[in-house]
Write a protein that holds these residues in place. Structure first.
Motif, PDB file in Angstrom:
ATOM      1  N   VAL A 120       0.861  -1.176   0.000  1.00 60.65           N
ATOM      2  CA  VAL A 120       0.000   0.000   0.000  1.00 60.65           C
ATOM      3  C   VAL A 120       0.903   1.234   0.000  1.00 60.65           C
ATOM      4  N   MET A 121       0.694   2.127  -0.955  1.00 61.20           N
ATOM      5  CA  MET A 121       1.473   3.345  -1.061  1.00 61.20           C
ATOM      6  C   MET A 121       0.754   4.480  -0.327  1.00 61.20           C
ATOM      7  N   VAL A 122       1.532   5.310   0.363  1.00 64.05           N
ATOM      8  CA  VAL A 122       0.970   6.457   1.083  1.00 64.05           C
ATOM      9  C   VAL A 122       1.763   7.692   0.701  1.00 64.05           C
ATOM     10  N   SER A 123       1.073   8.768   0.311  1.00 64.33           N
ATOM     11  CA  SER A 123       1.783   9.952  -0.165  1.00 64.33           C
ATOM     12  C   SER A 123       1.017  11.234   0.123  1.00 64.33           C
ATOM     13  N   TRP A 124       1.796  12.285   0.427  1.00 65.50           N
ATOM     14  CA  TRP A 124       1.259  13.652   0.491  1.00 65.50           C
ATOM     15  C   TRP A 124       1.974  14.530  -0.530  1.00 65.50           C
ATOM     16  N   LEU A 125       2.819  13.943  -1.357  1.00 68.06           N
ATOM     17  CA  LEU A 125       3.664  14.703  -2.276  1.00 68.06           C
ATOM     18  C   LEU A 125       2.825  15.467  -3.298  1.00 68.06           C
ATOM     19  N   PRO A 126       3.266  16.661  -3.688  1.00 70.38           N
ATOM     20  CA  PRO A 126       2.520  17.411  -4.708  1.00 70.38           C
ATOM     21  C   PRO A 126       2.541  16.685  -6.045  1.00 70.38           C
ATOM     22  N   LEU A 127       1.403  16.675  -6.716  1.00 69.95           N
ATOM     23  CA  LEU A 127       1.309  15.969  -7.991  1.00 69.95           C
ATOM     24  C   LEU A 127       1.832  16.808  -9.149  1.00 69.95           C
ATOM     25  N   PHE A 128       2.295  18.051  -8.866  1.00 69.34           N
ATOM     26  CA  PHE A 128       2.982  18.806  -9.914  1.00 69.34           C
ATOM     27  C   PHE A 128       4.488  18.545  -9.876  1.00 69.34           C
ATOM     28  N   HIS A 129       4.932  17.682  -8.954  1.00 70.42           N
ATOM     29  CA  HIS A 129       6.337  17.286  -8.885  1.00 70.42           C
ATOM     30  C   HIS A 129       6.450  15.850  -9.371  1.00 70.42           C
ATOM     31  N   ASP A 130       7.580  15.512 -10.013  1.00 69.97           N
ATOM     32  CA  ASP A 130       7.696  14.196 -10.642  1.00 69.97           C
ATOM     33  C   ASP A 130       7.588  13.041  -9.638  1.00 69.97           C
ATOM     34  N   MET A 131       8.097  13.211  -8.409  1.00 69.12           N
ATOM     35  CA  MET A 131       8.024  12.119  -7.447  1.00 69.12           C
ATOM     36  C   MET A 131       6.577  11.827  -7.079  1.00 69.12           C
ATOM     37  N   GLY A 132       5.745  12.861  -6.976  1.00 68.71           N
ATOM     38  CA  GLY A 132       4.333  12.643  -6.692  1.00 68.71           C
ATOM     39  C   GLY A 132       3.577  12.157  -7.913  1.00 68.71           C
ATOM     40  N   MET A 133       3.743  12.854  -9.040  1.00 65.68           N
ATOM     41  CA  MET A 133       2.987  12.525 -10.250  1.00 65.68           C
ATOM     42  C   MET A 133       3.306  11.125 -10.776  1.00 65.68           C
ATOM     43  N   VAL A 134       4.591  10.812 -10.896  1.00 66.44           N
ATOM     44  CA  VAL A 134       4.981   9.518 -11.460  1.00 66.44           C
ATOM     45  C   VAL A 134       4.911   8.424 -10.402  1.00 66.44           C
ATOM     46  N   GLY A 135       5.634   8.641  -9.288  1.00 66.35           N
ATOM     47  CA  GLY A 135       5.747   7.582  -8.298  1.00 66.35           C
ATOM     48  C   GLY A 135       4.448   7.206  -7.624  1.00 66.35           C
ATOM     49  N   PHE A 136       3.560   8.206  -7.408  1.00 64.57           N
ATOM     50  CA  PHE A 136       2.366   7.935  -6.607  1.00 64.57           C
ATOM     51  C   PHE A 136       1.058   8.246  -7.319  1.00 64.57           C
ATOM     52  N   LEU A 137       1.119   8.406  -8.659  1.00 66.61           N
ATOM     53  CA  LEU A 137      -0.122   8.516  -9.422  1.00 66.61           C
ATOM     54  C   LEU A 137      -0.067   7.687 -10.698  1.00 66.61           C
ATOM     55  N   SER A 138       0.827   8.025 -11.622  1.00 63.34           N
ATOM     56  CA  SER A 138       0.817   7.309 -12.899  1.00 63.34           C
ATOM     57  C   SER A 138       1.211   5.845 -12.735  1.00 63.34           C
ATOM     58  N   VAL A 139       2.220   5.559 -11.881  1.00 61.53           N
ATOM     59  CA  VAL A 139       2.637   4.163 -11.703  1.00 61.53           C
ATOM     60  C   VAL A 139       1.524   3.325 -11.077  1.00 61.53           C
ATOM     61  N   PRO A 140       0.924   3.741  -9.941  1.00 58.57           N
ATOM     62  CA  PRO A 140      -0.170   2.913  -9.406  1.00 58.57           C
ATOM     63  C   PRO A 140      -1.374   2.822 -10.329  1.00 58.57           C
ATOM     64  N   MET A 141      -1.660   3.885 -11.096  1.00 57.30           N
ATOM     65  CA  MET A 141      -2.795   3.846 -12.017  1.00 57.30           C
ATOM     66  C   MET A 141      -2.511   2.900 -13.177  1.00 57.30           C
ATOM     67  N   GLN A 142      -1.271   2.842 -13.618  1.00 62.12           N
ATOM     68  CA  GLN A 142      -0.886   1.916 -14.691  1.00 62.12           C
ATOM     69  C   GLN A 142      -0.866   0.477 -14.187  1.00 62.12           C
ATOM     70  N   TYR A 143      -0.234   0.277 -13.041  1.00 64.03           N
ATOM     71  CA  TYR A 143       0.081  -1.077 -12.561  1.00 64.03           C
ATOM     72  C   TYR A 143      -1.030  -1.682 -11.719  1.00 64.03           C
ATOM     73  N   GLY A 144      -1.839  -0.830 -11.090  1.00 60.92           N
ATOM     74  CA  GLY A 144      -2.906  -1.340 -10.250  1.00 60.92           C
ATOM     75  C   GLY A 144      -2.501  -1.479  -8.801  1.00 60.92           C
ATOM     76  N   ALA A 145      -1.876  -0.440  -8.250  1.00 63.72           N
ATOM     77  CA  ALA A 145      -1.475  -0.457  -6.850  1.00 63.72           C
ATOM     78  C   ALA A 145      -2.481   0.322  -6.011  1.00 63.72           C
ATOM     79  N   GLU A 146      -2.568  -0.028  -4.750  1.00 63.53           N
ATOM     80  CA  GLU A 146      -3.384   0.722  -3.800  1.00 63.53           C
ATOM     81  C   GLU A 146      -2.564   1.917  -3.315  1.00 63.53           C
ATOM     82  N   VAL A 147      -3.155   3.124  -3.383  1.00 64.19           N
ATOM     83  CA  VAL A 147      -2.431   4.314  -2.965  1.00 64.19           C
ATOM     84  C   VAL A 147      -3.353   5.225  -2.174  1.00 64.19           C
TER      85      VAL A 147
END
Length: 546
Positions: free
Chosen positions: A196-223
């Protein structure tokens, strides 16, 4: 169809995992299938607005529940997403609107998708002739199928840190997304039925957008995703969400771990349980080993495994990850002779004398190769300090700038990261600092992070708010100044004490004296939208001082 979009749609059809938003007041869970159904309607609204394959869309929204389907809708249309920098209460809105107009012109955006809490920006954008689509209206769009996409299509145009006034964006392709996603997933041995991924990172930054949005949406992770403002209002919320949802993977810059360590140390005994965490990535800014030690000590009372605290290395130009340690390694330090590091550019292991403790950042992720070169482009061996270069299928093809496209790779595919560092004999990556920030004094290469760490150790200096400013770069008498923030700015005696103690701390730790020290109030030191120090923009802070 590109592998990125193909897998994202397959995930929507089959995955039982999803996105949790709205904590702590109104938690809401949406499966990836539900988000996809919303994205299909939003894609219809984009289509009706004339947005299609190869177009660019800006997104200005703060809520992950809005951003996730809006991004997927853009990708369903074959469009590229740019997350626009978000105004804050301190932002000069006229200047922000001008900068935003420059970004929108640079990427040739056909429209801006606008969502809470930024609806008030609509008049500023409309008066500049910028088309707007609101999240609420997009939900009323017609349901449509996705268009065909290819590996070379641009999925994300990630604004670089500080991209205002004269902006620049890293162009990330569908192939870049897919390759880097699996490089990270495979390295950390991610398991969808457990992690389970947990994040407060801004989604306008690559660590938030890629690591905690696009990757789980692509792969099917719980976030579980909350906003940076939620975190700043209550830093312990981060730990509470990990405890509540049994979070296993999270990430943040060093300053946030420093803040979390202090809050955990002050927290009363409770049922807070951090034993589920197996990866706490520390990235996006220099890693302070003392911060990680403090977090390990403060978190032990709540079951935090110190082996979960993991320094990593990443950048937008490689989509996200450059190097990530294997699971269960924790923080691994490389202790080297500081004098030889600065004088001859060699990271020689040492156990006594003037030593420097550097965090190793793991091995390069799969499908990425790296090397270190000197000023003349010669490749250096293990422990030779120079500029880090990387190449591979996750590396961006280039940048979009106000002057058009600019390639990021040389003729052989190598990307100059702009970072100074080295590889150990085992192939572990170590980053010493940014090339442009290195201060040269008396033949020594002095890294600003060492100066800033020493200055930040002074009582009364706000954590994460010390900056070393390079002066007279390239001149014979190159030097530096230090600016720090304090909450006691109105206390003249306290300010004078901090000035003296910063000079003493820097000289004791680094062996050189700053030309001057500026003690400032909260918020004075310029930072990027993601919280990084803007060293090159800090010179004005010490103007007129001697």
């Amino acid at each position: 169809m590109s592998r990125f979009t193909d897998e994202m749609y397959a995930t929507a059809a089959t995955s039982s995992r999803g996105l949790v938003t709205g904590e702590p007041d109104a938690p809401r869970r949406q499966g990836w299938g539900e988000i996809h159904r919303a994205a299909r309607r939003m894609a219809g609204a984009l289509a009706d607005a004339g947005i299609g394959h190869g177009d660019a869309v800006g997104i200005l929204a703060g809520q992950p529940a809005d951003i996730a389907p809006a991004c997927q809708a853009a990708w369903m249309r074959g469009a590229a997403v740019t997350m626009l920098h978000q105004p804050t209460p301190r932002t000069d809105l006229a200047a922000w609107a001008k900068d935003t107009e420059a970004v929108i012109g640079m990427i040739s955006a056909k429209a801006v998708v606008l969502g809470a809490p930024f609806e008030a920006a609509a008049p500023l954008l409309l008066e500049r002739g910028i088309g707007i689509l609101t999240i609420d209206r997009m939900h009323e769009g017609r349901d449509i199928d996705p268009v065909e996409t290819s590996e070379s299509d641009i999925a994300l145009q990630q604004l670089t840190s500080g991209s205002t006034g004269s902006p620049k964006a890293v162009q990330i392709t569908h192939e870049n997304f897919y390759v880097n996603a699996y490089a990270m997933i495979d390295r950390i041995k991610f398991q969808t039925d457990h992690d389970v991924m947990v994040s407060w990172l801004p989604l306008f930054h690559d660590m938030g957008m890629v690591g905690f949005l696009s990757v789980p949406m692509q792969y099917g992770a719980e976030v579980v995703s909350v906003t940076p403002l939620d975190f700043l209002r209550k830093p312990l919320l981060w730990a509470e969400l990990i405890s509540k949802y049994r979070g296993t993977v999270t990430a943040a810059p060093n300053f946030a771990y420093s803040l979390l360590a202090r809050r955990l140390a002050q927290a009363p005994d409770s049922d807070l349980d951090l034993s589920s965490v197996r990866y706490m990535w520390n990235g996006a800014e220099p890693v302070d080993p003392d911060t990680m030690d403090a977090l390990a000590e403060a978190g032990a009372r709540f079951g935090l495994d110190p082996m979960a605290l993991t320094p990593v290395y990443g950048m937008a130009e490689t989509t996200l990850a450059v190097s990530v340690p294997d699971p269960g390694r924790g923080q691994v330090l490389d202790i080297v002779d500081a004098d030889l590091l600065e004088a001859v550019g060699r990271a020689v292991p040492a156990t006594k004398g003037n030593v420097r403790k550097l965090a190793t950042l793991g091995h390069l992720v799969d499908n990425l190769e790296g090397r270190v070169v000197d000023a003349d482009g010669r490749v250096l061996g293990a422990r030779g300090v120079g500029t880090i270069e990387v190449r591979g299928k996750a590396v961006t093809p280039g940048y979009i700038t106000v002057d058009g496209h600019r390639p990021a790779q040389d003729e052989n595919g190598w990307l100059n990261t702009g970072d100074v560092g080295y590889f150990t004999e085992e192939g572990l990556v170590v980053v010493c600092g940014r090339v442009k920030d290195v201060i040269i004094m008396g033949g020594r290469n002095i890294y600003p992070t060492d100066i800033e760490r020493a200055a930040a150790s002074v009582r009364g200096v706000r954590p994460g708010n010390a900056v070393a400013v390079r002066l007279d770069a390239g001149e014979k008498r190159e030097s530096f100044a230090v600016a720090v923030e304090t909450n006691r700015i109105d206390d003249h005696d306290e300010v004078k004490r901090i000035e003296r103690e910063v000079v003493h701390a820097v000289f004791s730790e680094v062996g050189v004296r700053p030309r001057t020290v500026a003690v400032l109030g909260p918020g004075a030191i310029p930072k990027t939208s993601s919280g990084k120090l803007r060293r090159s923009n800090s010179t004005a802070l010490i103007g007129g001082r001697d």
